[in-house]
Design a protein around this motif. Structure first.
Motif, PDB file in Angstrom:
ATOM      1  N   ILE A 153       0.865  -1.185   0.000  1.00 43.53           N
ATOM      2  CA  ILE A 153       0.000   0.000   0.000  1.00 43.53           C
ATOM      3  C   ILE A 153       0.901   1.234   0.000  1.00 43.53           C
ATOM      4  O   ILE A 153       1.832   1.330   0.802  1.00 43.53           O
ATOM      5  CB  ILE A 153      -0.908   0.009   1.245  1.00 43.53           C
ATOM      6  N   PRO A 154       0.676   2.195  -0.907  1.00 42.38           N
ATOM      7  CA  PRO A 154       1.600   3.342  -1.019  1.00 42.38           C
ATOM      8  C   PRO A 154       1.461   4.355   0.109  1.00 42.38           C
ATOM      9  O   PRO A 154       1.232   5.546  -0.115  1.00 42.38           O
ATOM     10  CB  PRO A 154       1.209   3.947  -2.368  1.00 42.38           C
ATOM     11  N   ALA A 155       1.567   3.854   1.349  1.00 38.84           N
ATOM     12  CA  ALA A 155       1.458   4.712   2.530  1.00 38.84           C
ATOM     13  C   ALA A 155       2.853   4.885   3.117  1.00 38.84           C
ATOM     14  O   ALA A 155       3.303   4.060   3.912  1.00 38.84           O
ATOM     15  CB  ALA A 155       0.506   4.096   3.550  1.00 38.84           C
ATOM     16  N   PHE A 156       3.553   5.921   2.724  1.00 38.51           N
ATOM     17  CA  PHE A 156       4.896   6.208   3.210  1.00 38.51           C
ATOM     18  C   PHE A 156       4.863   6.373   4.726  1.00 38.51           C
ATOM     19  O   PHE A 156       3.977   7.058   5.248  1.00 38.51           O
ATOM     20  CB  PHE A 156       5.391   7.496   2.537  1.00 38.51           C
ATOM     21  N   PRO A 157       5.782   5.757   5.511  1.00 43.81           N
ATOM     22  CA  PRO A 157       7.006   5.086   5.070  1.00 43.81           C
ATOM     23  C   PRO A 157       6.932   3.562   5.011  1.00 43.81           C
ATOM     24  O   PRO A 157       7.946   2.892   5.203  1.00 43.81           O
ATOM     25  CB  PRO A 157       8.006   5.529   6.130  1.00 43.81           C
ATOM     26  N   MET A 158       5.737   2.992   4.778  1.00 43.51           N
ATOM     27  CA  MET A 158       5.661   1.556   4.521  1.00 43.51           C
ATOM     28  C   MET A 158       6.394   1.235   3.227  1.00 43.51           C
ATOM     29  O   MET A 158       6.765   2.131   2.464  1.00 43.51           O
ATOM     30  CB  MET A 158       4.199   1.114   4.448  1.00 43.51           C
ATOM     31  N   ASP A 159       6.588  -0.062   2.957  1.00 45.30           N
ATOM     32  CA  ASP A 159       7.361  -0.455   1.782  1.00 45.30           C
ATOM     33  C   ASP A 159       6.784   0.135   0.498  1.00 45.30           C
ATOM     34  O   ASP A 159       7.517   0.635  -0.356  1.00 45.30           O
ATOM     35  CB  ASP A 159       7.404  -1.984   1.671  1.00 45.30           C
ATOM     36  N   GLY A 160       5.464   0.073   0.365  1.00 41.75           N
ATOM     37  CA  GLY A 160       4.837   0.630  -0.836  1.00 41.75           C
ATOM     38  C   GLY A 160       5.048   2.126  -0.941  1.00 41.75           C
ATOM     39  O   GLY A 160       5.224   2.662  -2.040  1.00 41.75           O
TER      40      GLY A 160
END
Length: 362
Positions: A153-160
């Motif tokens: 999931i593009p939720a910075f700072p997660m991997d996505g």
């Protein structure tokens, strides 16, 4: 992170368990024991431990890829909401950050494929719908697929989010990319909190973590932007009071009480830097060993910074060693200042309200 226990060390990286993880295991074990007896408790605890083995392998995917680019990882911490690999720094090149970010989820893809091949499993909605009654292998397959999807999931700072930031940085520069990725991450954080209110409280905790982590990453990017243009001499506290290693701790206490300085370079008989003594070490030494103990017996070792060194390199070195202050020396090796985290934090506060402030000193 405080309140954690080191359980092992692999290739220079400490594996630590946060105390909440242990509480989580106890809670799961007791709850299932009360509901289904010893067999149910053992099954649940075994499953949780295997899940966190997968999480640990995920983190070591990041660690192994980062090491290819010369980035060390002092520790990885496991908590009930996942793992945190403490890389000493993030890759400077977007392509490298992309590879480091994607390496973790790819480990879970590999685990899922191995489970499918070894046990003849397939990914289907029926298995997911009957998760509780599925076999251990089926549940681990579902967990690893979920880890891949959730982490991307593009939720910075997660991997996505890091993948997104890396892709954006290829076109707009690191600082602007981080700011945009952080805003998107904060948006997802609010969404997680909202979903957590109606479905699962764990999502609220994840949302709160993402929000503060995204904000911290944005601040770090801003600091990197201006600190890379500054030298250590621009941020240090100049002309520090010096101590000799053979002096009694009484002398250090007197210096502490008569000046605002809290960290003191320590010299040997040849006027060479041999350590640094800070306020906390003084008080502990005074309490445990008395005022007659020598400064050299309670100081810590020092790896001095150079006054002409870039501030960002110095900060990275300090963070990698886990120290909050360090001695600064000139070209001849003479102590000329002290650099502390407080100095840097104050500069960041000034920069946040007055971008472009002239910090350089003559």
């Amino acid at each position: 992170m405080g309140w954690s226990l080191t359980i092992g060390r692999i290739a220079g990286t400490d594996i630590r368990l946060h105390f909440t993880f242990l509480l989580f295991l106890v809670w799961i074990g007791v709850a299932d024991y009360m509901a289904g007896g010893p067999a149910a408790a053992l099954d649940s605890i075994s499953f949780i431990l295997l899940v966190f083995l997968c999480v640990t392998l995920h983190e070591f995917g990041h660690i192994a890829m980062a090491r290819r680019f010369g980035i060390r990882t002092p520790q990885v911490i496991l908590s009930p909401i996942g793992g945190i690999a403490s890389l000493e720094r993030m890759p400077q090149k977007p392509a490298q950050e992309l590879l480091v970010a994607i390496a973790g989820p790819l480990v879970n893809v590999a685990i899922a494929l191995l489970l499918m091949a070894a046990f003849g499993l397939a990914i289907d909605t029926a298995t997911a719908a009957h998760f509780e009654s599925s076999t251990l292998a089926e549940r681990l397959l579902i967990v690893n697929v979920t880890l891949v999807l959730f982490n991307l999931i593009p939720a910075f700072p997660m991997d996505g989010g890091r993948v997104l930031r890396a892709l954006l940085a290829m076109n707009m520069g690191s600082q602007r990319a981080t700011a945009l990725a952080a805003r998107i991450g904060q948006g997802f954080a609010f969404l997680f909190v909202l979903l957590g209110l109606f479905y699962n409280p764990i999502l609220m905790l994840i949302g709160i973590f993402i929000y503060f982590a995204a904000t911290a990453e944005e601040q770090q990017s801003s600091f990197t932007g201006f600190a890379s243009q500054l030298r250590v001499r621009d941020a240090m506290e100049p002309s520090p009071i010096l101590l000799e290693s053979t002096q009694p701790l009484t002398r250090a206490i007197e210096a502490l009480l008569s000046s605002p300085q809290k960290e003191y370079p320590v010299l040997d008989a040849g006027s060479r830097i041999v350590g640094l003594l800070d306020r906390d070490a003084m008080i502990l030494g005074l309490r445990d060993r008395g005022s007659a103990v020598s400064v050299g017996e309670v100081m810590r070792a020092s790896e001095p910074l150079r006054a002409e060194q870039t501030l960002i390199d110095a900060f990275t070195a300090m963070r990698g060693r886990g120290v909050k202050a360090e001695v600064v020396i000139d070209a001849e090796g003479r102590p000329v200042g002290i650099l502390t985290h407080d100095n840097i934090a104050e500069m960041m506060m000034v920069e946040s309200v007055q971008p472009g402030w002239r910090f350089r000193r003559r």
